[in-house]
Enzyme design. Structure first.
Site, PDB file in Angstrom:
ATOM      1  N   SER A 264       0.831  -1.203   0.000  1.00 14.21           N
ATOM      2  CA  SER A 264       0.000   0.000   0.000  1.00 14.21           C
ATOM      3  C   SER A 264       0.865   1.251   0.000  1.00 14.21           C
ATOM      4  O   SER A 264       1.999   1.229   0.454  1.00 14.21           O
ATOM      5  CB  SER A 264      -0.874   0.010   1.250  1.00 14.21           C
ATOM      6  OG  SER A 264      -0.042   0.159   2.395  1.00 14.21           O
ATOM      7  N   LYS A 265       0.288   2.316  -0.490  1.00 14.65           N
ATOM      8  CA  LYS A 265       1.065   3.544  -0.622  1.00 14.65           C
ATOM      9  C   LYS A 265       1.398   4.169   0.728  1.00 14.65           C
ATOM     10  O   LYS A 265       2.290   4.996   0.816  1.00 14.65           O
ATOM     11  CB  LYS A 265       0.312   4.542  -1.502  1.00 14.65           C
ATOM     12  CG  LYS A 265      -0.980   5.051  -0.913  1.00 14.65           C
ATOM     13  CD  LYS A 265      -1.607   6.062  -1.862  1.00 14.65           C
ATOM     14  CE  LYS A 265      -2.928   6.561  -1.303  1.00 14.65           C
ATOM     15  NZ  LYS A 265      -3.626   7.440  -2.249  1.00 14.65           N
ATOM     16  N   ARG A 266       0.672   3.790   1.752  1.00 14.32           N
ATOM     17  CA  ARG A 266       0.987   4.262   3.090  1.00 14.32           C
ATOM     18  C   ARG A 266       2.379   3.825   3.512  1.00 14.32           C
ATOM     19  O   ARG A 266       3.109   4.509   4.198  1.00 14.32           O
ATOM     20  CB  ARG A 266      -0.033   3.697   4.103  1.00 14.32           C
ATOM     21  CG  ARG A 266      -1.284   4.506   4.235  1.00 14.32           C
ATOM     22  CD  ARG A 266      -1.042   5.616   5.212  1.00 14.32           C
ATOM     23  NE  ARG A 266      -0.751   6.833   4.465  1.00 14.32           N
ATOM     24  CZ  ARG A 266      -1.353   7.988   4.657  1.00 14.32           C
ATOM     25  NH1 ARG A 266      -2.272   8.117   5.552  1.00 14.32           N
ATOM     26  NH2 ARG A 266      -1.017   9.036   3.951  1.00 14.32           N
ATOM     27  N   LYS A 267       2.736   2.611   3.102  1.00 13.92           N
ATOM     28  CA  LYS A 267       3.956   2.002   3.630  1.00 13.92           C
ATOM     29  C   LYS A 267       5.046   1.778   2.600  1.00 13.92           C
ATOM     30  O   LYS A 267       6.122   1.320   2.927  1.00 13.92           O
ATOM     31  CB  LYS A 267       3.584   0.655   4.278  1.00 13.92           C
ATOM     32  CG  LYS A 267       2.640   0.841   5.457  1.00 13.92           C
ATOM     33  CD  LYS A 267       2.107  -0.481   5.968  1.00 13.92           C
ATOM     34  CE  LYS A 267       1.142  -0.218   7.127  1.00 13.92           C
ATOM     35  NZ  LYS A 267       0.504  -1.449   7.593  1.00 13.92           N
ATOM     36  N   ARG A 484       6.909  11.282   3.035  1.00 11.91           N
ATOM     37  CA  ARG A 484       6.779   9.992   3.716  1.00 11.91           C
ATOM     38  C   ARG A 484       8.087   9.574   4.370  1.00 11.91           C
ATOM     39  O   ARG A 484       8.115   9.106   5.506  1.00 11.91           O
ATOM     40  CB  ARG A 484       6.367   8.930   2.684  1.00 11.91           C
ATOM     41  CG  ARG A 484       5.071   8.227   3.025  1.00 11.91           C
ATOM     42  CD  ARG A 484       4.695   7.255   1.926  1.00 11.91           C
ATOM     43  NE  ARG A 484       3.737   7.845   1.016  1.00 11.91           N
ATOM     44  CZ  ARG A 484       3.849   7.835  -0.307  1.00 11.91           C
ATOM     45  NH1 ARG A 484       4.902   7.279  -0.893  1.00 11.91           N
ATOM     46  NH2 ARG A 484       2.934   8.384  -1.052  1.00 11.91           N
TER      47      ARG A 484
END
Length: 496
Positions: A264-267, A484
């Site tokens: 996922s783009k979060r991680k 990020r």
RNA sequence: GGCGUUAUGGUGUAACUGGUUAACACGUCGCCCUCUCAAGGCGAAGAGUCCGGGUUCGAGCCCCGGUAACGCUACCA
């Protein structure tokens, strides 16, 4: 019941596979992975590789996304034989242009009793789901409209209620299908919901469109991600309801984050745009994806270079029955090592060429130049004021990014909110300015603090060319990655 | 919660139809090379194969039972 042998997929018929990305944002690394696998499968067997755009979700549709998908796949060198841009004998290849086909097919289902109209509103369904959840029951459609009489239907229509069309899953029994990698997989019908096939806006859901298109496009092998296993019984039921032969199903392991959750783009950076702009070479990316899940013969001797292979070599040696089913972690560290290997293998001319195309393109230089022409007195100072545009890792010290009146904790919370806001924003001056200002206002951060924090994260400094213009030039994919990484680095130092 | 899938060092994979001290690559650490940093070379640590039983002369591979992780559980794909 076992799936019947399929004359459509006997050895004499040409192999046809497809990928069907949805244009809902940046092209995804998972699309590249499944794309590579489909490409290999087709090309190894003299078959065709089809690109279909699944744009049936108007709520998540992103207009620029389709072109980005084309570009990303071209960048990787995964060329398709039929698709929306080049046409083909089974078009159109964009689902939004096929709505008439789905409506006709759904009529067939209605007529033979394998589907029915259902008149609940989205709100009613949501309420039903909530009450089931509250009662610790599995959330499922309760089947209230499965057997509506013509009079009842007329009544709902007179009320002006919109309807959807659902699949009438048999109340009893089970559906078994063969997964080529795992063997037979069985689902009891009590666990298969009456899937909505046609939404009230007249667009099909994935399940209907997918089955209809795969059949009409003569797809012989459905090679897709593991997340689809649970919905495969619905698809099998649909093929049967239409009286069609089944394709073979191959479910590939899901790419994972370091913590093993679905990538996922979060991680993780997941946008192919990011990888391209950050200077990964397409060959290295393909090589790395080929490593995920096995498929290539592994090395046994020290330094035999078995981990390094090109697309032609994969075509030659990749075998599907060698694929390992555990979800592979997408490990950026190893990708970077591989990319380094590819970079070193370049001739000096090719290396320079890559620099010119990616980090020092005329276009990029012109944009960066425009931002600093008024700010320097000698050309040599260009590097002094634009360094952050050409660096990969920029980590500001707390004395640079921390506003005087803020704690570290609240600053990091706000930076995370900036990230979320930036993710959702269009990447233009006109969109970014109000986005950031609105966020600052909502969270009581002065414009000055707000912009300065982002400036520090982006540039590593408190002085820079105009922030918003710099963001636009630097690009969305790399900016998001930079923020990020800043948050990640701070989290790590905080823990120490 | 229900259903499904998966399970080998920190990570990616190997181990032919069960057969010697579980192999390769990344990463980590050390040494060499070297003006530095990389790269490169050499070496080391790190798993006894999710757990518990069973079958067998012998099990990572077979059988049974657990557990955990992940996925699905939308008028998203």
């Amino acid at each position: 019941m076992n799936p019947e042998p399929n004359p459509n997929t006997s050895s004499s018929t040409p192999i046809r596979v497809r990928i069907a990305p949805s244009p809902t944002g940046d092209p995804h690394v998972g699309t590249a992975y499944i794309g590579l696998l489909n490409y290999l499968y087709a090309k190894q067997r003299g078959g065709q590789f089809v690109l279909r755009i699944e744009d049936t979700d108007r709520a998540r549709f992103v207009a620029t996304s389709e072109q980005m998908i084309f570009d990303a796949l071209h960048w990787l060198g995964l060329t398709w034989d039929e698709g929306p841009d080049i046409g083909g004998p089974y078009g159109p290849y964009r689902q939004s242009e096929r709505t008439e086909i789905y409506r006709e097919h759904v009529q067939l289902l209605l007529a033979n009793g394998s589907a029915y109209r259902s008149f609940e509103t989205a709100e009613e369904l949501e309420a039903m789901r909530q009450s089931q959840l509250a009662a610790k029951l599995p959330p499922r459609y309760n089947g209230a409209h499965r057997e509506l009489t013509p009079a009842q239907i007329a009544g709902f229509e007179a009320e002006g209620r919109a309807s959807v069309i659902r699949l009438k899953v048999p109340a009893e029994g089970e559906t078994t299908f063969r997964d080529e990698l795992r063997g037979d997989i069985k689902f009891s019908h009590t666990n298969v919901d009456d899937q909505i096939l046609l939404k009230s806006d007249g667009f099909p859901t994935y399940h209907l469109a997918n089955v209809v298109d795969d059949h009409l496009m003569r797809i012989t092998d459905v090679i897709r991600a593991e997340e689809w296993i649970s919905s495969t019984p619905k698809h099998v039921l649909l093929y049967r309801a239409f009286g069609w032969d089944l394709p073979r199903f191959w479910h590939m392991p899901l790419l994972r984050n370091l913590d093993k959750s679905k990538i996922s783009k979060r991680k993780n950076p997941v946008s192919l745009i990011y990888y391209r702009q950050a200077g990964f070479l397409p060959g290295a990316m393909l090589n790395f994806l080929g490593l995920m899940g096995g498929g290539m013969p592994a090395g046994t001797e020290k330094n035999d270079g078995a981990e390094i292979f090109t697309l032609p070599k994969m075509l030659e040696q990749f075998t599907f029955d060698r694929i390992s089913l555990g979800g592979p972690v997408f490990d950026l560290v190893k990708l970077k090592w591989l990319n380094g290997m590819y970079l070193r293998a370049l001739s000096p001319e090719e290396f320079q060429q890559q620099l010119r195309e990616v980090v020092f393109s005329d276009h990029y230089l012109a944009q960066v130049g425009a931002l600093v022409q008024d700010r320097i007195e000698t050309l040599a100072q260009f590097g002094d004021v634009t360094g952050f545009f050409f660096r990969d890792d920029v980590q500001p010290a707390p004395e640079v990014f921390l506003p005087k009146k803020r704690t570290l904790e609240e600053t990091l919370v706000f930076a995370a909110e900036q990230l979320t806001a930036l993710e959702a924003s269009d990447w233009t001056l006109e969109a970014l300015d109000p986005t950031l200002r609105a966020l600052g206002e909502a969270k009581q951060w002065a414009v000055k603090e707000n912009f300065m924090l982002l400036r520090a994260i982006l540039t590593g400094s408190t002085q820079s060319p105009p922030l918003l213009e710099s963001l636009v030039v630097f690009g969305k994919a790399r900016t998001l990655d930079r923020v990020r990484r800043f948050l990640e680095a701070q989290k790590k130092t905080g823990k120490r």
